[in-house]
Design an enzyme around this catalytic site. Structure first.
Site, PDB file in Angstrom:
ATOM      1  CG  PHE A  88      -1.916   1.122   1.192  1.00  0.00           C
ATOM      2  CD1 PHE A  88      -2.892   1.179   0.224  1.00  0.00           C
ATOM      3  CD2 PHE A  88      -1.842   2.142   2.125  1.00  0.00           C
ATOM      4  CE1 PHE A  88      -3.792   2.244   0.172  1.00  0.00           C
ATOM      5  CE2 PHE A  88      -2.729   3.210   2.091  1.00  0.00           C
ATOM      6  CZ  PHE A  88      -3.705   3.260   1.113  1.00  0.00           C
ATOM      7  CG  ASP A 159       3.869  -1.045   6.620  1.00  0.00           C
ATOM      8  OD1 ASP A 159       2.949  -1.344   7.410  1.00  0.00           O
ATOM      9  OD2 ASP A 159       3.684  -0.345   5.602  1.00  0.00           O
ATOM     10  CG  HIS A 162      -0.953  -6.039   5.700  1.00  0.00           C
ATOM     11  ND1 HIS A 162      -0.507  -6.383   4.440  1.00  0.00           N
ATOM     12  CD2 HIS A 162      -1.497  -4.795   5.564  1.00  0.00           C
ATOM     13  CE1 HIS A 162      -0.765  -5.404   3.590  1.00  0.00           C
ATOM     14  NE2 HIS A 162      -1.345  -4.428   4.250  1.00  0.00           N
ATOM     15  CD  GLN A 185      -8.594   1.338   6.604  1.00  0.00           C
ATOM     16  OE1 GLN A 185      -8.030   0.252   6.663  1.00  0.00           O
ATOM     17  NE2 GLN A 185      -9.692   1.545   5.888  1.00  0.00           N
ATOM     18  CE  LYS A 188      -4.631  -1.959   6.673  1.00  0.00           C
ATOM     19  NZ  LYS A 188      -3.947  -0.698   6.574  1.00  0.00           N
ATOM     20  NE  ARG A 217       3.141  22.265  25.986  1.00  0.00           N
ATOM     21  CZ  ARG A 217       2.006  22.919  26.180  1.00  0.00           C
ATOM     22  NH1 ARG A 217       0.927  22.613  25.463  1.00  0.00           N
ATOM     23  NH2 ARG A 217       1.948  23.883  27.070  1.00  0.00           N
ATOM     24  CE1 TYR A 224       1.076  26.531  25.200  1.00  0.00           C
ATOM     25  CE2 TYR A 224       1.457  28.138  26.942  1.00  0.00           C
ATOM     26  CZ  TYR A 224       0.588  27.334  26.218  1.00  0.00           C
ATOM     27  OH  TYR A 224      -0.736  27.340  26.508  1.00  0.00           O
ATOM     28  NE  ARG A 234      -2.224  15.673  21.895  1.00  0.00           N
ATOM     29  CZ  ARG A 234      -1.903  16.944  21.601  1.00  0.00           C
ATOM     30  NH1 ARG A 234      -0.641  17.326  21.574  1.00  0.00           N
ATOM     31  NH2 ARG A 234      -2.844  17.836  21.351  1.00  0.00           N
TER      32      ARG A 234
HETATM   33  C1  LIG Z   1      -3.200   0.320   5.808  1.00  0.00           C
HETATM   34  C2  LIG Z   1      -1.731   0.382   5.532  1.00  0.00           C
HETATM   35  C3  LIG Z   1      -0.938   1.467   5.943  1.00  0.00           C
HETATM   36  C4  LIG Z   1      -1.489   2.778   6.409  1.00  0.00           C
HETATM   37  O1  LIG Z   1      -2.373   2.783   7.425  1.00  0.00           O
HETATM   38  P1  LIG Z   1      -3.501   3.929   7.570  1.00  0.00           P
HETATM   39  O2  LIG Z   1      -3.951   3.757   8.965  1.00  0.00           O
HETATM   40  O3  LIG Z   1      -4.567   3.670   6.563  1.00  0.00           O
HETATM   41  O4  LIG Z   1      -2.844   5.255   7.370  1.00  0.00           O
HETATM   42  C5  LIG Z   1       0.428   1.372   5.791  1.00  0.00           C
HETATM   43  N1  LIG Z   1       1.004   0.297   5.234  1.00  0.00           N
HETATM   44  C6  LIG Z   1       0.273  -0.742   4.782  1.00  0.00           C
HETATM   45  C7  LIG Z   1       0.982  -1.901   4.174  1.00  0.00           C
HETATM   46  C8  LIG Z   1      -1.117  -0.727   4.900  1.00  0.00           C
HETATM   47  O5  LIG Z   1      -1.834  -1.747   4.419  1.00  0.00           O
END
Ligand SMILES: *Cc1c(COP(=O)(O)O)cnc(C)c1O
Length: 386
Positions: A88, A159, A162, A185, A188, A217, A224, A234
């Protein structure tokens, strides 16, 4: 003969009174951001524990999780981040957003995971991070990648968008010694609609990331004193409350999906012309974010037609990711100083998979075994027909 009833798949996302109570709990706190409530902090602890990591930082989404992790690892202008060409787009966009160059490399034609020899060949003095994507939940070859990274003096960022709950040789994602970024997301494996998290093996990069995700911060600052450049990534208290509920379902759902994928992939493998995503016995727990299969040598048009016919038959099917270097977005900023043809030439498997691969939503793998038997029969019928 009466027509076969269409298979039935559970909805996604799933929720029950656990989420309702969690949202009510977050509302009743009276403070709805992490600095005032306890849901985000508690979720971070639970998510870190679940993955065997010392630290977790919850953020707004998975793309931000990657950006923040890369920044904490010292990537930025003048550096390169090696990414698989088949992923992605967030994997490369995160690097490009923080001013680094994203360098796509080829993937394995069977597992669809980043090709370790291609990674080694792409390392330059500017390389700062290697970013494997655990495709559909199947862990990349972490032993080989860690070795290549150590030899070159660069870092690994998993990453793991998944790969909630995945394991490599018995080790959980947070026990592998590298930073890992997750997404929550809507689609997921656990979700609050949007959301993300980063696991850190060390205090130093975690503290860097905490500062940068909260406008630079320190936690207790009231005057500040912004110490580093940052932004606001956040997570809010509602998302964290929902994610705490979602986490309690993850393991049982993984057990179902592992069993169902064994059943479905064996049936798919028997269909002429269909090749399910391969396995790696060292990736000994796979949460199965997608059920993927290739139709080797098919054209993109024929694959797309099959996806349309599967969707008409009630199966949640999708065309696989387009090669990241075949999007306009990739070339806007932070692309390597190469032509698209030169990149494509060293990524033949990415080009092939992105045109001949189909994936089914993971809710497919939460259906009954009979529904998956029926699904495989429909795939067989349509593969022969289109
Ligand atoms: C879904 C996804 C992301 C990004 O996640 P979001 O929460 O949609 O920003 C990054 N890397 C891979 C491989 C993904 O499938």
């Amino acid at each position: 003969m009466s027509p076969r009833p269409a298979p039935v798949f559970p909805d996604w996302p799933q929720f029950d009174d656990t989420e309702r109570r969690a949202l009510d709990r977050a509302l009743s706190q009276g403070q709805w951001w992490r600095m005032g409530g306890t849901e985000v902090e508690t979720f971070e602890q639970e998510f870190a524990d679940h993955h065997g990591a010392p630290h977790a930082l919850a953020v707004t989404n998975g793309t931000h999780a990657l950006e923040l992790a890369l920044q904490a690892m010292g990537a930025g202008p003048g550096t390169e981040v090696i990414v698989p060409g088949f992923t992605f787009i967030s994997s490369s966009q995160a690097a490009q957003r923080i001013g680094a160059v994203a360098v796509p490399v080829d993937v394995d034609p069977d597992t669809y995971n980043i090709d370790v020899a291609a990674v080694a060949a792409a390392i330059t003095p500017r390389t700062r991070v290697i970013m494997p994507v655990h495709m559909a939940g199947l862990m990349a070859d972490m032993d080989a990648l860690d070795k290549v990274a150590a030899d070159a003096g660069v870092q690994v960022l998993q990453d793991a968008a998944h790969a909630h709950g995945a394991r490599w040789q018995g080790k959980r994602v947070g026990e592998l010694g590298s930073v890992a970024a997750f997404s929550f997301q809507n689609g997921k494996l656990m979700t609050a609609g949007e959301g993300g998290a980063v696991l850190f093996p060390d205090e130093e990069r975690y503290e860097q990331a905490f500062l940068r995700h909260s406008c630079g911060r320190p936690r207790t600052d009231r005057r500040y004193h912004h110490q580093v450049a940052g932004t606001n990534m956040r997570m809010n208290e509602f998302s964290a409350a929902v994610l705490r509920a979602q986490l309690t379902r993850l393991d049982a759902q993984i057990a179902v999906r592992e069993q169902r994928w064994r059943h479905l992939s064996a049936l798919l493998a028997r269909i002429p012309g269909v090749r399910p995503q391969g396995d790696d016995p060292r990736a000994d727990r796979n949460p199965h974010y997608m059920a993927m299969f290739r139709l080797p040598a098919w054209s993109e048009e024929r694959r797309n037609l099959l996806v349309d016919r599967l969707v008409e038959a009630g199966i949640p099917a999708f065309a696989a990711f387009r090669a990241i270097y075949r999007t306009a977005a990739f070339w806007e900023t932070g692309a390597p100083d190469e032509t698209v043809d030169a990149v494509a030439e060293r990524c033949p498997n990415v080009d092939a998979i992105s045109q001949d691969c189909v994936w089914l939503h993971h809710r497919t793998l939460l259906a009954s075994e009979q529904d998956l038997t029926d699904t495989a029969a429909i795939v067989a019928e349509l593969v022969a027909a289109v």
